[in-house]
Design a protein around this motif. Structure first.
Motif, PDB file in Angstrom:
ATOM      1  N   ASP A  55     -17.372 -11.296 -57.295  1.00 36.69           N
ATOM      2  CA  ASP A  55     -18.096 -12.006 -56.248  1.00 36.69           C
ATOM      3  C   ASP A  55     -19.194 -11.105 -55.686  1.00 36.69           C
ATOM      4  O   ASP A  55     -19.007  -9.889 -55.516  1.00 36.69           O
ATOM      5  CB  ASP A  55     -17.143 -12.414 -55.119  1.00 36.69           C
ATOM      6  CG  ASP A  55     -16.080 -13.404 -55.592  1.00 36.69           C
ATOM      7  OD1 ASP A  55     -16.367 -14.079 -56.604  1.00 36.69           O
ATOM      8  OD2 ASP A  55     -15.005 -13.456 -54.970  1.00 36.69           O
ATOM      9  N   GLY A  56     -20.326 -11.725 -55.373  1.00 35.88           N
ATOM     10  CA  GLY A  56     -21.456 -10.972 -54.826  1.00 35.88           C
ATOM     11  C   GLY A  56     -22.327 -10.325 -55.875  1.00 35.88           C
ATOM     12  O   GLY A  56     -23.300  -9.637 -55.549  1.00 35.88           O
ATOM     13  N   SER A  57     -21.989 -10.456 -57.135  1.00 34.80           N
ATOM     14  CA  SER A  57     -22.789  -9.892 -58.229  1.00 34.80           C
ATOM     15  C   SER A  57     -23.300 -11.016 -59.114  1.00 34.80           C
ATOM     16  O   SER A  57     -22.757 -12.126 -59.112  1.00 34.80           O
ATOM     17  CB  SER A  57     -21.962  -8.903 -59.065  1.00 34.80           C
ATOM     18  OG  SER A  57     -21.538  -7.806 -58.282  1.00 34.80           O
ATOM     19  N   ASP A  82     -27.477  -8.232 -62.274  1.00 33.97           N
ATOM     20  CA  ASP A  82     -27.001  -6.928 -61.783  1.00 33.97           C
ATOM     21  C   ASP A  82     -26.237  -6.181 -62.863  1.00 33.97           C
ATOM     22  O   ASP A  82     -26.389  -4.965 -63.027  1.00 33.97           O
ATOM     23  CB  ASP A  82     -26.108  -7.131 -60.551  1.00 33.97           C
ATOM     24  CG  ASP A  82     -26.860  -7.760 -59.389  1.00 33.97           C
ATOM     25  OD1 ASP A  82     -28.083  -7.540 -59.304  1.00 33.97           O
ATOM     26  OD2 ASP A  82     -26.227  -8.473 -58.581  1.00 33.97           O
ATOM     27  N   ILE A  83     -25.396  -6.929 -63.610  1.00 37.47           N
ATOM     28  CA  ILE A  83     -24.634  -6.287 -64.677  1.00 37.47           C
ATOM     29  C   ILE A  83     -25.576  -5.788 -65.784  1.00 37.47           C
ATOM     30  O   ILE A  83     -25.411  -4.687 -66.322  1.00 37.47           O
ATOM     31  CB  ILE A  83     -23.600  -7.278 -65.240  1.00 37.47           C
ATOM     32  CG1 ILE A  83     -22.558  -7.596 -64.158  1.00 37.47           C
ATOM     33  CG2 ILE A  83     -22.939  -6.729 -66.487  1.00 37.47           C
ATOM     34  CD1 ILE A  83     -21.529  -8.601 -64.573  1.00 37.47           C
ATOM     35  N   ILE A 117     -20.013  -0.861 -64.296  1.00 39.24           N
ATOM     36  CA  ILE A 117     -19.977  -2.315 -64.174  1.00 39.24           C
ATOM     37  C   ILE A 117     -18.633  -2.717 -63.563  1.00 39.24           C
ATOM     38  O   ILE A 117     -17.566  -2.528 -64.175  1.00 39.24           O
ATOM     39  CB  ILE A 117     -20.146  -2.993 -65.538  1.00 39.24           C
ATOM     40  CG1 ILE A 117     -21.485  -2.568 -66.178  1.00 39.24           C
ATOM     41  CG2 ILE A 117     -20.085  -4.517 -65.403  1.00 39.24           C
ATOM     42  CD1 ILE A 117     -21.680  -3.114 -67.572  1.00 39.24           C
ATOM     43  N   PRO A 118     -18.633  -3.239 -62.338  1.00 39.43           N
ATOM     44  CA  PRO A 118     -17.362  -3.731 -61.761  1.00 39.43           C
ATOM     45  C   PRO A 118     -16.956  -5.057 -62.401  1.00 39.43           C
ATOM     46  O   PRO A 118     -17.803  -5.897 -62.704  1.00 39.43           O
ATOM     47  CB  PRO A 118     -17.712  -3.911 -60.276  1.00 39.43           C
ATOM     48  CG  PRO A 118     -19.183  -4.172 -60.265  1.00 39.43           C
ATOM     49  CD  PRO A 118     -19.755  -3.396 -61.423  1.00 39.43           C
ATOM     50  N   VAL A 119     -15.660  -5.249 -62.660  1.00 36.35           N
ATOM     51  CA  VAL A 119     -15.160  -6.490 -63.259  1.00 36.35           C
ATOM     52  C   VAL A 119     -13.954  -6.993 -62.461  1.00 36.35           C
ATOM     53  O   VAL A 119     -13.252  -6.222 -61.786  1.00 36.35           O
ATOM     54  CB  VAL A 119     -14.756  -6.279 -64.742  1.00 36.35           C
ATOM     55  CG1 VAL A 119     -15.950  -5.876 -65.584  1.00 36.35           C
ATOM     56  CG2 VAL A 119     -13.646  -5.241 -64.868  1.00 36.35           C
ATOM     57  N   ARG A 120     -13.700  -8.302 -62.538  1.00 41.07           N
ATOM     58  CA  ARG A 120     -12.517  -8.905 -61.931  1.00 41.07           C
ATOM     59  C   ARG A 120     -11.620  -9.393 -63.074  1.00 41.07           C
ATOM     60  O   ARG A 120     -11.982 -10.324 -63.795  1.00 41.07           O
ATOM     61  CB  ARG A 120     -12.913 -10.071 -61.027  1.00 41.07           C
ATOM     62  CG  ARG A 120     -11.723 -10.742 -60.321  1.00 41.07           C
ATOM     63  CD  ARG A 120     -12.194 -11.946 -59.510  1.00 41.07           C
ATOM     64  NE  ARG A 120     -13.086 -11.538 -58.443  1.00 41.07           N
ATOM     65  CZ  ARG A 120     -12.669 -11.096 -57.245  1.00 41.07           C
ATOM     66  NH1 ARG A 120     -11.377 -10.996 -57.004  1.00 41.07           N
ATOM     67  NH2 ARG A 120     -13.541 -10.759 -56.328  1.00 41.07           N
ATOM     68  N   THR A 121     -10.522  -8.742 -63.276  1.00 44.39           N
ATOM     69  CA  THR A 121      -9.631  -9.100 -64.368  1.00 44.39           C
ATOM     70  C   THR A 121      -8.800 -10.320 -64.015  1.00 44.39           C
ATOM     71  O   THR A 121      -8.397 -10.510 -62.863  1.00 44.39           O
ATOM     72  CB  THR A 121      -8.700  -7.925 -64.707  1.00 44.39           C
ATOM     73  OG1 THR A 121      -7.930  -7.602 -63.547  1.00 44.39           O
ATOM     74  CG2 THR A 121      -9.503  -6.709 -65.151  1.00 44.39           C
ATOM     75  N   ARG A 122      -8.553 -11.156 -65.012  1.00 41.81           N
ATOM     76  CA  ARG A 122      -7.712 -12.341 -64.876  1.00 41.81           C
ATOM     77  C   ARG A 122      -6.450 -12.170 -65.740  1.00 41.81           C
ATOM     78  O   ARG A 122      -6.266 -11.155 -66.428  1.00 41.81           O
ATOM     79  CB  ARG A 122      -8.485 -13.577 -65.331  1.00 41.81           C
ATOM     80  CG  ARG A 122      -9.791 -13.796 -64.588  1.00 41.81           C
ATOM     81  CD  ARG A 122      -9.573 -14.235 -63.153  1.00 41.81           C
ATOM     82  NE  ARG A 122     -10.851 -14.559 -62.496  1.00 41.81           N
ATOM     83  CZ  ARG A 122     -10.936 -14.948 -61.227  1.00 41.81           C
ATOM     84  NH1 ARG A 122      -9.840 -15.062 -60.498  1.00 41.81           N
ATOM     85  NH2 ARG A 122     -12.124 -15.204 -60.709  1.00 41.81           N
TER      86      ARG A 122
END
Length: 506
Positions: A364-366, A370-371, A382-387
């Motif tokens: 969120d927010g990216s 940006d990536i 690179i920040p990631v959100r894992t599922r």
């Protein structure tokens, strides 16, 4: 000066010659840019906007690379010219002239550093296809004698109707000078009144406004100011030097009392005095003009050779056209640069590959932009959100496919040598082991022949300059100087023979 006369017709004629050379000056600037490394400076239109090629390539995320091959070719021809010592001997039927003439020319050329000036003139000749020098007699750095100056072709103009490669049909030529006010006074003012008059003409306050008024009188669009009339810097004064071939009718009058022949203008004769053959006298007249048409000074050519002080050579000058050595290879240089840039782009794309980023990994927010920006940096994070799926961004790359860039690049390099005539043999490249020494020597000789026409044309330019130098020595050289090269009783004979040599069109 006492009130300067004006000559608007001559100013307009000179400006017309200047404007007709606009294409030549633009082509010269382009060739000069390519020769000295600015090879992505051409203007292109992208979506209705004009920009430099260099700027457009950087907008695409690429780096405009170049490999300056033109400069190498120019330096090779310059080296070939310098390796051959130029003879200062002029052909003459009088063998007594050969030795003293050669010695005088050699001494004057060394004192004036003419060898260095000629090399720079040849470099200009290769870039623009034209070389111009000015030969006068006056003060120089360390002495008083012949002064040779290379003329800036961005300030020079010539009769564009001429087509003789020898320059014998030129009717008008000149150059523009931008002088400081004190230099203007030193060159032309002879009294305080002259200083006041020149100061009034070149007053800065309403300079351009007065020029616009003059152009309005000529019927020219007032919103367009010709660069011919404006100095290169607001603090300078533009003086326009013009040499024009003029003709007048008259008769050759025999003065029986003094036993001499002299020219008499027809306007100075009455009807009763007009006897003999009426003929036309041709002479060169010089003018120094202001941008407002004022004649600062003028007169008949003061030189014994009777012409202007310029030595001009253009190449090849077929139908009056000029085509330079550098201009012939610009297209090959451009395509070589494109191939190098394309090769770099392919290698970088192959090495970097493509990054696949699942949408659920974008925090969120990216944003994807940006990536992409972080990925482009060598130390990017690179920040990631894992599922629960456990899918992470991953890079896909493959080896570069050979699309024939190497072969195309080598073809262009071969074209560059074939078109310019500066082959590997002339550059001193080692031949293969199967090539015999005699064959390599023949290849080097043939490569030299390919430059013979260009260099011989330039040697004729140097030869014409030497004849004007000799004429100046004959006219302005003191007897004391001439006695250094020949016996005192032969000085008058030498002056007469030298005058005949330097005034003949050979």
């Amino acid at each position: 000066m006492n009130g300067l006369n004006k000559n608007y017709a001559l100013l307009a004629e000179s400006m017309q010659c200047w404007e007709k050379m606009a294409d030549f000056r633009a082509k010269r600037e382009r060739c000069k840019r390519y020769c000295y490394g600015d090879q992505w400076g051409d203007t292109i239109a992208v979506d209705g906007k004009k920009m430099r090629e260099e700027h457009y390539i950087r907008l695409q995320g690429n780096e405009p690379l170049k490999n300056n091959l033109i400069r190498r070719l120019v330096k090779q021809v310059l080296g070939l010219y310098r390796s051959e010592r130029l003879s200062t001997v002029l052909q003459t039927a009088d063998k007594r002239l050969i030795q003293p003439v050669s010695e005088m020319l050699e001494d004057e050329r060394e004192a004036n550093y003419t060898g260095e000036l000629d090399a720079r003139a040849l470099e200009e000749f290769l870039i623009s296809g034209m070389a111009v020098q000015r030969k006068t007699f006056g003060p120089r750095e360390s002495a008083y004698g012949i002064r040779t100056d290379n003329v800036h072709l961005g300030r020079f103009f010539i009769d564009t109707l001429s087509g003789d490669c020898r320059g014998w049909d030129v009717e008008l030529l000149g150059e523009v000078h931008d002088l400081r006010m004190d230099a203007l006074f030193a060159a032309f003012a002879q009294s305080p009144a002259d200083i006041r008059e020149l100061s009034e003409i070149y007053r800065v306050g309403d300079y351009q406004e007065r020029l616009f008024q003059m152009l309005d009188q000529w019927g020219q669009a007032s919103h367009v100011m010709p660069d011919f009339l404006l100095p290169s810097s607001p603090g300078l004064c533009r003086v326009i030097e013009v040499w024009r071939k003029e003709r007048r009718q008259g008769i050759l009058h025999h003065d029986r009392d003094n036993g001499v022949l002299h020219w008499v203008d027809v306007s100075c004769l009455s009807g009763a005095e007009m006897h003999g053959c009426l003929s036309v006298d041709t002479h060169w007249h010089y003018y120094y003009l202001t941008p407002f048409g004022d004649i600062i000074t003028h007169g008949v050519s003061p030189y014994a050779h009777g012409t202007h002080p310029y030595v001009v050579k253009a190449y090849p000058f077929i139908d009056g056209e000029i085509h330079s050595f550098v201009d012939d290879v610009i297209d090959q240089q451009r395509y070589t640069n494109r191939l190098i840039t394309l090769y770099d782009w392919v290698m970088r794309s192959s090495a970097k590959g493509v990054l696949l980023v699942p949408e659920e990994c974008i925090p969120d927010g990216s944003s994807i932009e940006d990536i992409a920006e972080e990925w482009a940096q060598f130390n990017g994070v690179i920040p990631v959100r894992t599922r629960n799926t456990g899918v992470l961004p991953h890079q896909v790359s493959a080896n570069a496919v050979n699309i024939g860039i190497n072969e195309l690049l080598q073809t262009q390099l071969n074209f560059m040598e074939d078109i310019s005539g500066v082959t590997g043999a002339l550059q001193g490249k080692m031949a293969s082991a199967s090539v015999s020494g005699k064959l390599f020597e023949q290849q080097t000789h043939n490569a030299t022949l390919s430059q013979l026409d260009l260099l011989d044309t330039f040697r004729h330019f140097i030869h014409d300059g030497m004849k004007k130098e000799l004429s100046l020595l004959q006219q302005f050289g003191s007897d004391t100087m001439l006695k250094n090269y020949l016996p005192e009783d032969e000085v008058p004979i030498f002056r007469h023979a030298l005058f005949r040599l330097t005034t003949s069109k050979s």
